[in-house]
Design an enzyme around this catalytic site. Structure first.
Site, PDB file in Angstrom:
ATOM      1  N   ARG A  90     -38.323  33.414  -5.449  1.00  0.00           N
ATOM      2  CA  ARG A  90     -39.899  34.122  -5.833  1.00  0.00           C
ATOM      3  C   ARG A  90     -40.081  34.608  -6.994  1.00  0.00           C
ATOM      4  O   ARG A  90     -40.793  35.696  -6.917  1.00  0.00           O
ATOM      5  CB  ARG A  90     -38.425  35.397  -5.217  1.00  0.00           C
ATOM      6  CG  ARG A  90     -37.163  35.914  -6.670  1.00  0.00           C
ATOM      7  CD  ARG A  90     -37.444  37.671  -6.218  1.00  0.00           C
ATOM      8  NE  ARG A  90     -36.046  38.133  -6.779  1.00  0.00           N
ATOM      9  CZ  ARG A  90     -35.595  38.671  -7.414  1.00  0.00           C
ATOM     10  NH1 ARG A  90     -36.269  40.131  -6.885  1.00  0.00           N
ATOM     11  NH2 ARG A  90     -34.878  39.123  -8.432  1.00  0.00           N
ATOM     12  N   GLY A 123     -38.023  36.099  -0.724  1.00  0.00           N
ATOM     13  CA  GLY A 123     -39.275  36.219  -2.185  1.00  0.00           C
ATOM     14  C   GLY A 123     -39.378  37.627  -2.691  1.00  0.00           C
ATOM     15  O   GLY A 123     -40.526  37.367  -2.814  1.00  0.00           O
ATOM     16  N   ARG A 180     -34.938  26.368 -19.112  1.00  0.00           N
ATOM     17  CA  ARG A 180     -32.841  26.651 -18.982  1.00  0.00           C
ATOM     18  C   ARG A 180     -32.306  25.982 -19.022  1.00  0.00           C
ATOM     19  O   ARG A 180     -32.390  25.047 -18.438  1.00  0.00           O
ATOM     20  CB  ARG A 180     -32.869  28.036 -17.712  1.00  0.00           C
ATOM     21  CG  ARG A 180     -33.230  27.057 -16.576  1.00  0.00           C
ATOM     22  CD  ARG A 180     -33.761  27.898 -15.888  1.00  0.00           C
ATOM     23  NE  ARG A 180     -34.986  29.041 -15.911  1.00  0.00           N
ATOM     24  CZ  ARG A 180     -35.689  29.796 -15.036  1.00  0.00           C
ATOM     25  NH1 ARG A 180     -34.615  30.773 -14.662  1.00  0.00           N
ATOM     26  NH2 ARG A 180     -36.155  30.688 -14.889  1.00  0.00           N
ATOM     27  N   ASP A 253     -28.441  29.145 -15.151  1.00  0.00           N
ATOM     28  CA  ASP A 253     -29.516  29.249 -14.694  1.00  0.00           C
ATOM     29  C   ASP A 253     -30.687  30.697 -15.246  1.00  0.00           C
ATOM     30  O   ASP A 253     -31.764  30.313 -15.845  1.00  0.00           O
ATOM     31  CB  ASP A 253     -29.690  29.124 -13.678  1.00  0.00           C
ATOM     32  CG  ASP A 253     -29.410  30.225 -12.745  1.00  0.00           C
ATOM     33  OD1 ASP A 253     -28.091  29.888 -12.269  1.00  0.00           O
ATOM     34  OD2 ASP A 253     -30.344  30.977 -11.967  1.00  0.00           O
ATOM     35  N   ASN A 254     -30.137  31.421 -16.192  1.00  0.00           N
ATOM     36  CA  ASN A 254     -29.576  32.685 -16.966  1.00  0.00           C
ATOM     37  C   ASN A 254     -29.912  32.153 -18.195  1.00  0.00           C
ATOM     38  O   ASN A 254     -29.433  33.094 -19.354  1.00  0.00           O
ATOM     39  CB  ASN A 254     -29.536  33.474 -16.115  1.00  0.00           C
ATOM     40  CG  ASN A 254     -30.237  34.173 -14.896  1.00  0.00           C
ATOM     41  OD1 ASN A 254     -31.184  33.682 -14.844  1.00  0.00           O
ATOM     42  ND2 ASN A 254     -29.090  34.736 -14.246  1.00  0.00           N
ATOM     43  N   ASP A 263     -33.780  37.868 -17.375  1.00  0.00           N
ATOM     44  CA  ASP A 263     -33.079  37.996 -16.017  1.00  0.00           C
ATOM     45  C   ASP A 263     -32.065  40.006 -16.020  1.00  0.00           C
ATOM     46  O   ASP A 263     -31.596  38.852 -16.333  1.00  0.00           O
ATOM     47  CB  ASP A 263     -32.283  36.556 -15.285  1.00  0.00           C
ATOM     48  CG  ASP A 263     -32.032  37.842 -14.239  1.00  0.00           C
ATOM     49  OD1 ASP A 263     -31.904  38.671 -13.526  1.00  0.00           O
ATOM     50  OD2 ASP A 263     -32.323  36.509 -13.161  1.00  0.00           O
TER      51      ASP A 263
END
Length: 479
Positions: A90, A123, A180, A253-254, A263
């Site tokens: 998204r 999204g 990342r 992924d963060n 995030d």
């Protein structure tokens, strides 16, 4: 003003990791909040951003010449479980902009509609969580903690189905980059399947040039890159811990290559001191509890090391030995940053006595559920002879006598101990009002947390802990 200059560097250099995409057109966009200081820093005209073309940029429907919006591809471990393809479900990277200091920065959107990585999601995003990210990322910036930043939140006029029907919104986010650990995990996964290290090497070279240029001068730049990322993340997590910040979703992924916080989904600030503090409603096992954050970051960095092993050395054993050595140095480096920060918070110089006092204070805070931020504010006052607040009573009497005997620098304490943080109950009150269309509480809270170290009259409620009925607070990721 004409349209701002955006480049499509990532989209051009890494088509393998970028899917060209167009944001959904919002039915009735309305600017809720604009970060004018950040806009100025980026060389963007705030007045233009408030106009139709600017709001088009901030929602992804007006694309400047040279830009090429893309959804980025990456993989990642989510709560310890590997997902081979995640990507921006998204979010869209609109492009890169060079700010007034000559720094290359990403401009991206969150909540701009489904992409090919949406994995069944809609999204979209809603007003409350997007304003939460705006508030807390700007508070982190004011605290001096490396972070992505929020340029704007635009209400879309679209209704979004969550637990209830909620007003939709799009956040514009600015980052040093959106590289990342998960980006490298996806590329390394492909390299293992094909035996071709070309894309992995290109991505690592890009990360070095963008974030850790000194690594390029090392005998092995890729080992130096890993060491630099480990150093940046050790410093970052120490800074989180020093203000009681709980990220809440420390998936790979963060975890950024730049060392910025990214995030702000289920994040919150700890109040009563407890290393087991968890706010996220989905973190049932406490994997990402406050006290676990350093170890989780070390684990995430181990996953990063796994992606880079082929670049460390052709000999797998030698490559692994290098990675282990750097990983084993992570906790000492973290503790070095944390210890220096704690000494500053207590106004003390390094000594065995100071270390012992800090350990004893931590135990007293935990045993008595003392508010973490309020304790240091009260401690500064006690250093000036005014014992009150959370220090009233006799719990800390003996400890305070020993602390004063070390001659704490109270003025130095004031420079590092915030008076105002985004208190969870105040954040929720402000977001609830915003969902009803009243943005005044959000604006007031943003004004307060933007100057966290300066005491101002009439702001006592912003420095006070949450009322007892607010215990058991839980956060949600907003998707």
């Amino acid at each position: 003003m004409s349209q701002p200059l955006l480049t499509a560097d990532f989209a051009r250099e890494f088509p393998e990791l970028a899917v060209r995409w167009q944001a959904e057109t919002p039915p009735a966009p309305r600017l809720l909040v604009l970060n004018e200081p950040l806009a100025n820093e980026l060389g963007l005209d705030a007045q233009w951003l408030r106009g139709p073309e600017g709001i088009g940029l901030l929602t992804g429907t007006t694309i400047p010449d040279g830009a090429s919006p893309v959804a980025q591809a990456y993989a990642g471990h989510q709560f310890g479980n590997y997902v081979p393809v995640l990507g921006d479900g998204r979010a869209l990277l609109l492009g890169e902009v060079t700010d007034t200091q000559g720094r290359h920065r990403d401009l991206s959107l969150k909540g701009s509609g489904r992409t090919s990585f949406a994995r069944g999601g809609d999204g979209l995003a809603v007003v409350g969580p997007m304003l939460r990210e705006y508030l807390i990322s700007e508070a982190m910036h004011a605290l001096g903690i490396p972070t992505t930043r929020s340029l704007s939140v635009v209400a879309t006029g679209r209704e979004v189905q969550r637990e209830a029907v909620l007003p939709g919104a799009v956040l514009a986010r600015v980052a040093a980059s959106h590289l990342r650990v998960g980006s490298f995990q996806l590329v390394a996964q492909q390299a293992r399947a094909t035996g071709d290290l070309g894309l992995l090497r290109r991505l690592a070279d890009h990360a070095i040039a963008r974030h850790h240029p000194d690594a390029a001068q090392a005998e092995n730049p890729y080992i130096a890159l890993f060491a630099a990322v480990a150093e940046a993340q050790a410093s970052l997590v120490a800074q989180w811990m020093l203000v009681g910040f709980v990220h809440g979703v420390m998936n790979t992924d963060n975890t950024t290559i730049s060392g910025e916080t990214i995030d702000y989904g289920p994040c919150a600030f700890m109040e009563a001191y407890d290393p087991a503090t968890v706010f996220s409603s989905i973190d049932h096992a406490g994997r990402y509890a406050y006290g676990n954050q350093p170890l989780v970051m070390q684990w995430n960095l181990a996953r990063f090391a796994e992606t880079l092993l082929p670049l460390f050395d052709d000999d797998e054993d030698k490559a692994l030995s290098v990675a282990v050595e750097i990983l084993e140095g992570f906790m000492p480096r973290y503790h070095g940053f944390w210890s220096a920060g704690m000494l500053a918070k207590f106004g003390l110089s390094k000594s065995m006595e100071a270390a012992g006092l800090i350990d004893q204070a931590s135990a007293l805070l935990s045993e008595n559920a003392v508010d973490f931020t309020s304790f240091f504010c009260a401690l500064s006052a006690a250093g000036r002879g005014d014992v009150g607040g959370v220090l009233a009573g006799n719990i800390f009497d003996d400890w305070l006598t020993r602390w004063r005997a070390l001659g704490p620098d109270v003025d130095a304490m004031d420079r590092v101990n915030p008076l105002y943080i985004p208190r969870n109950h105040l954040v929720e009150q402000a977001l609830t009002a915003a969902m009803r269309g009243d943005l005044v509480p959000v604006g007031k809270l943003l004004d307060v947390v933007s100057e966290p170290f300066r005491k101002r009259d009439g702001l006592q409620e912003y420095a006070a802990p949450a009322p007892p009925e607010f215990r058991g607070y839980r956060t949600f990721c907003g998707t």
